[in-house]
Design an enzyme around this catalytic site. Structure first.
Site, PDB file in Angstrom:
ATOM      1  N   ILE A 116     -10.891   7.121  -7.635  1.00 48.86           N
ATOM      2  CA  ILE A 116     -12.244   6.454  -7.793  1.00 48.86           C
ATOM      3  C   ILE A 116     -12.736   6.383  -6.196  1.00 48.86           C
ATOM      4  CG2 ILE A 116     -14.017   4.906  -8.261  1.00 48.86           C
ATOM      5  CD1 ILE A 116     -12.087   4.336 -10.837  1.00 48.86           C
ATOM      6  N   ASP A 132      -5.563   1.793   3.067  1.00 47.34           N
ATOM      7  CA  ASP A 132      -5.033   2.260   1.722  1.00 47.34           C
ATOM      8  C   ASP A 132      -3.407   2.376   2.300  1.00 47.34           C
ATOM      9  OD1 ASP A 132      -3.751   3.988  -0.257  1.00 47.34           O
ATOM     10  OD2 ASP A 132      -5.881   4.010  -1.003  1.00 47.34           O
ATOM     11  N   LEU A 185     -11.155  -1.770  -4.226  1.00 43.56           N
ATOM     12  CA  LEU A 185     -10.760  -1.059  -5.175  1.00 43.56           C
ATOM     13  C   LEU A 185      -9.011  -0.942  -5.245  1.00 43.56           C
ATOM     14  CD1 LEU A 185     -13.723   0.219  -4.808  1.00 43.56           C
ATOM     15  CD2 LEU A 185     -12.648   2.267  -5.666  1.00 43.56           C
ATOM     16  N   ALA A 186      -8.322  -1.350  -3.853  1.00 48.31           N
ATOM     17  CA  ALA A 186      -6.995  -1.184  -3.923  1.00 48.31           C
ATOM     18  C   ALA A 186      -6.441  -2.303  -5.237  1.00 48.31           C
ATOM     19  CB  ALA A 186      -6.718  -1.521  -2.655  1.00 48.31           C
ATOM     20  N   TYR A 217      -2.486  -7.608 -15.715  1.00 46.90           N
ATOM     21  CA  TYR A 217      -3.549  -6.737 -15.117  1.00 46.90           C
ATOM     22  C   TYR A 217      -4.861  -7.308 -15.515  1.00 46.90           C
ATOM     23  CZ  TYR A 217      -6.596  -2.699 -14.248  1.00 46.90           C
ATOM     24  OH  TYR A 217      -7.802  -2.050 -13.956  1.00 46.90           O
ATOM     25  N   ASN A 244     -13.142   3.716 -19.158  1.00 46.04           N
ATOM     26  CA  ASN A 244     -12.074   4.658 -18.934  1.00 46.04           C
ATOM     27  C   ASN A 244     -12.792   5.832 -18.267  1.00 46.04           C
ATOM     28  OD1 ASN A 244     -11.096   3.395 -21.639  1.00 46.04           O
ATOM     29  ND2 ASN A 244      -9.301   4.607 -20.807  1.00 46.04           N
ATOM     30  N   ILE A 270      -0.403  12.409 -28.304  1.00 44.67           N
ATOM     31  CA  ILE A 270      -1.324  11.483 -28.878  1.00 44.67           C
ATOM     32  C   ILE A 270      -0.598  10.282 -29.521  1.00 44.67           C
ATOM     33  CG2 ILE A 270      -3.071  10.583 -30.548  1.00 44.67           C
ATOM     34  CD1 ILE A 270      -4.440  13.198 -30.347  1.00 44.67           C
TER      35      ILE A 270
HETATM   36  N1  LIG Z   1      -9.290   4.948 -13.327  1.00 45.20           N
HETATM   37  C1  LIG Z   1      -9.894   3.918 -14.369  1.00 45.20           C
HETATM   38  O1  LIG Z   1      -9.932   4.292 -15.550  1.00 45.20           O
HETATM   39  C2  LIG Z   1     -10.088   2.528 -14.002  1.00 45.20           C
HETATM   40  C3  LIG Z   1     -10.769   1.870 -14.991  1.00 45.20           C
HETATM   41  C4  LIG Z   1     -11.047   0.386 -14.706  1.00 45.20           C
HETATM   42  C5  LIG Z   1     -10.696  -0.208 -13.352  1.00 45.20           C
HETATM   43  N2  LIG Z   1     -10.114   0.631 -12.557  1.00 45.20           N
HETATM   44  C6  LIG Z   1      -9.924   0.069 -11.226  1.00 45.20           C
HETATM   45  O2  LIG Z   1     -10.484   0.827 -10.328  1.00 45.20           O
HETATM   46  C7  LIG Z   1      -9.874   0.762  -8.954  1.00 45.20           C
HETATM   47  C8  LIG Z   1      -9.269   1.986  -8.710  1.00 45.20           C
HETATM   48  O3  LIG Z   1      -8.611   2.828  -9.715  1.00 45.20           O
HETATM   49  P1  LIG Z   1      -8.001   4.237  -9.355  1.00 45.20           P
HETATM   50  O4  LIG Z   1      -8.102   4.751 -10.970  1.00 45.20           O
HETATM   51  O5  LIG Z   1      -8.868   5.137  -8.421  1.00 45.20           O
HETATM   52  O6  LIG Z   1      -6.748   3.978  -9.279  1.00 45.20           O
HETATM   53  P2  LIG Z   1      -5.761   4.790  -7.782  1.00 45.20           P
HETATM   54  O7  LIG Z   1      -4.332   4.411  -8.109  1.00 45.20           O
HETATM   55  O8  LIG Z   1      -6.031   6.402  -7.882  1.00 45.20           O
HETATM   56  O9  LIG Z   1      -6.259   3.876  -6.564  1.00 45.20           O
HETATM   57  C9  LIG Z   1      -5.623   2.742  -6.030  1.00 45.20           C
HETATM   58  C10 LIG Z   1      -5.638   3.162  -4.743  1.00 45.20           C
HETATM   59  O10 LIG Z   1      -5.218   1.680  -4.054  1.00 45.20           O
HETATM   60  C11 LIG Z   1      -4.095   1.989  -3.261  1.00 45.20           C
HETATM   61  N3  LIG Z   1      -3.490   0.680  -3.216  1.00 45.20           N
HETATM   62  C12 LIG Z   1      -2.522   0.090  -4.045  1.00 45.20           C
HETATM   63  N4  LIG Z   1      -1.999  -0.945  -3.428  1.00 45.20           N
HETATM   64  C13 LIG Z   1      -2.355  -1.176  -2.281  1.00 45.20           C
HETATM   65  C14 LIG Z   1      -2.140  -2.082  -1.274  1.00 45.20           C
HETATM   66  N5  LIG Z   1      -1.256  -3.108  -1.648  1.00 45.20           N
HETATM   67  N6  LIG Z   1      -2.724  -1.976  -0.113  1.00 45.20           N
HETATM   68  C15 LIG Z   1      -3.647  -1.070   0.148  1.00 45.20           C
HETATM   69  N7  LIG Z   1      -3.877   0.001  -0.636  1.00 45.20           N
HETATM   70  C16 LIG Z   1      -3.339  -0.229  -1.899  1.00 45.20           C
HETATM   71  C17 LIG Z   1      -3.494   3.108  -3.870  1.00 45.20           C
HETATM   72  O11 LIG Z   1      -2.690   3.664  -2.755  1.00 45.20           O
HETATM   73  C18 LIG Z   1      -4.516   3.982  -4.322  1.00 45.20           C
HETATM   74  O12 LIG Z   1      -5.140   4.807  -3.362  1.00 45.20           O
HETATM   75  C19 LIG Z   1      -8.481  -0.150  -9.267  1.00 45.20           C
HETATM   76  O13 LIG Z   1      -8.998  -1.400  -8.939  1.00 45.20           O
HETATM   77  C20 LIG Z   1      -8.282  -0.089 -10.761  1.00 45.20           C
HETATM   78  O14 LIG Z   1      -8.023  -1.297 -11.454  1.00 45.20           O
HETATM   79  C21 LIG Z   1      -9.895   2.020 -12.771  1.00 45.20           C
END
Ligand SMILES: NC(=O)c1ccc[n+]([C@@H]2O[C@H](COP(=O)([O-])OP(=O)(O)OC[C@H]3O[C@@H](n4cnc5c(N)ncnc54)[C@H](O)[C@@H]3O)[C@@H](O)[C@H]2O)c1
Length: 308
Positions: A15, A33, A74-75, A142, A171, A202
């Site tokens: 994202i 990141d 977002l991390a 989580y 999602n 599935i």
């Molecule tokens: N993908 C989904 O469906 C979804 C749904 C709900 C919420 N989210 C939330 O959205 C956010 C982004 O999710 P995503 O799907 O892009 O996941 P992703 O794993 O692709 O992105 C997470 C990023 O955070 C970085 N990261 C992790 N730990 C770190 C740290 N300690 N320091 C610096 N960087 C760090 C990772 O390298 C990665 O680039 C997250 O907070 C996730 O919980 C995602």
């Protein structure tokens, strides 16, 4: 948003890199990141200042927050399963690191803190659609960590007037979603399997539903969250429930795949049904999703084909 300096933590992820791509056209974007699940390839050709570092590093976060107008946080540890296996690590990263970021935001007068929370906070409550005023029922570290940050934001707003929006994202799917690990999103897994004519797996009978939202719509919601004159918690989804069985058939049809569908036992902890009310985001953020499931799957397939 134009002419601003923004920090995106986790900006090399799925994202975050889509958000960076969109914001970098007319803003200065700093990505922090540690590349634990994200990749630099996600940011190829995007004009950002990339800092390889950990959000647990307080001094670094402090230095970066000093320079920016907005923070998109977002991390995170994004896997529910991993959070059950490593709860302490999850709370440290998802909750405690966020508290330090909030402190830095207050200290440096950040205009808005925008956070990606999750539909997971609703847990197994059977009531549908999920509305923001329902009692959350987190059933994993989580989910609890995401809810903890939401509550911390409310407190920082009350005590220090920090502006914030937490988006309870459902999602998400689209380009740059990584299908490669056991925790990956179902659509990316189905795409990868369908494009190589392997069975789509599935868990359970496939009648369980999810509310899938296209990543470009999520990016739009994140930007509106930053600029809207409102604080609070908002669902980001489409309001449509898609059964996983229907999704699998759709992916096979749209990819022209020869894949079969294989059922494995239902996974413990899997939510049965998920669908959001998005009335609040429509009303207060002026946001609504623009990309329907078939259209979004089409764009995602095109992207996966370029990777194959
Ligand atoms: N993908 C989904 O469906 C979804 C749904 C709900 C919420 N989210 C939330 O959205 C956010 C982004 O999710 P995503 O799907 O892009 O996941 P992703 O794993 O692709 O992105 C997470 C990023 O955070 C970085 N990261 C992790 N730990 C770190 C740290 N300690 N320091 C610096 N960087 C760090 C990772 O390298 C990665 O680039 C997250 O907070 C996730 O919980 C995602």
């Amino acid at each position: 948003m134009r002419g601003k300096t923004v920090l995106i933590t986790g900006g090399a992820g799925f994202i975050g890199s889509n958000l960076a791509r969109s914001l970098s056209d007319s803003n200065r974007v700093i990505v922090l990141d540690n590349l634990s699940t994200g990749t630099l390839a996600n940011l190829a050709g995007v004009d950002v200042k990339f800092i390889k570092g950990n959000v647990l590093n307080k001094a670094l976060v402090e230095r970066v927050c000093k320079q920016v107008d907005y923070v998109f946080h977002l991390a995170a540890m994004t896997s529910v399963v991993q959070s059950v296996e490593e709860p302490e690590r999850c709370y440290k990263l998802n909750l405690l690191a966020t508290l330090s970021i909030l402190d830095s935001c207050v200290k440096h007068g950040i205009k808005k803190f925008v956070f990606t929370s999750s539909a997971a906070v609703y847990g197994n409550s059977p009531k549908l659609p999920k509305r923001e005023d329902m009692l959350p029922m987190p059933i994993s570290p989580y989910a609890a960590s995401k809810l903890g940050v939401e509550h911390a934001c409310i407190v920082y707003n009350y005590l220090y007037r920090l502006n914030f929006v937490c988006l309870r994202v459902f999602n998400v799917y689209g380009p740059r979603q990584d299908p490669s690990n056991q925790y990956s999103g179902v659509i990316s897994k189905f795409m990868q399997a369908a494009l190589s004519n392997k069975p789509l797996i599935i868990y359970g009978d496939g009648t369980q539903t999810r509310d899938f939202v296209y990543v470009v719509d999520v990016v739009d919601a994140l930007q509106r969250a930053a600029t809207a004159r409102v604080n609070g918690v908002f669902n980001i989804a489409t309001g449509n429930a898609t059964p996983i069985q229907r999704l699998a058939k759709l992916v096979i049809k749209l990819t022209g795949s020869k894949s079969s569908i294989k059922h494995l036992p239902r996974r413990e902890g899997d939510v049965r049904a998920s669908r959001a009310s998005i009335a609040k985001a429509k009303r207060l953020l002026g946001w609504k999703p623009k990309i329907g499931l078939e259209q979004g799957l089409g764009y995602t397939i095109e992207w996966f084909k370029t990777k194959a």
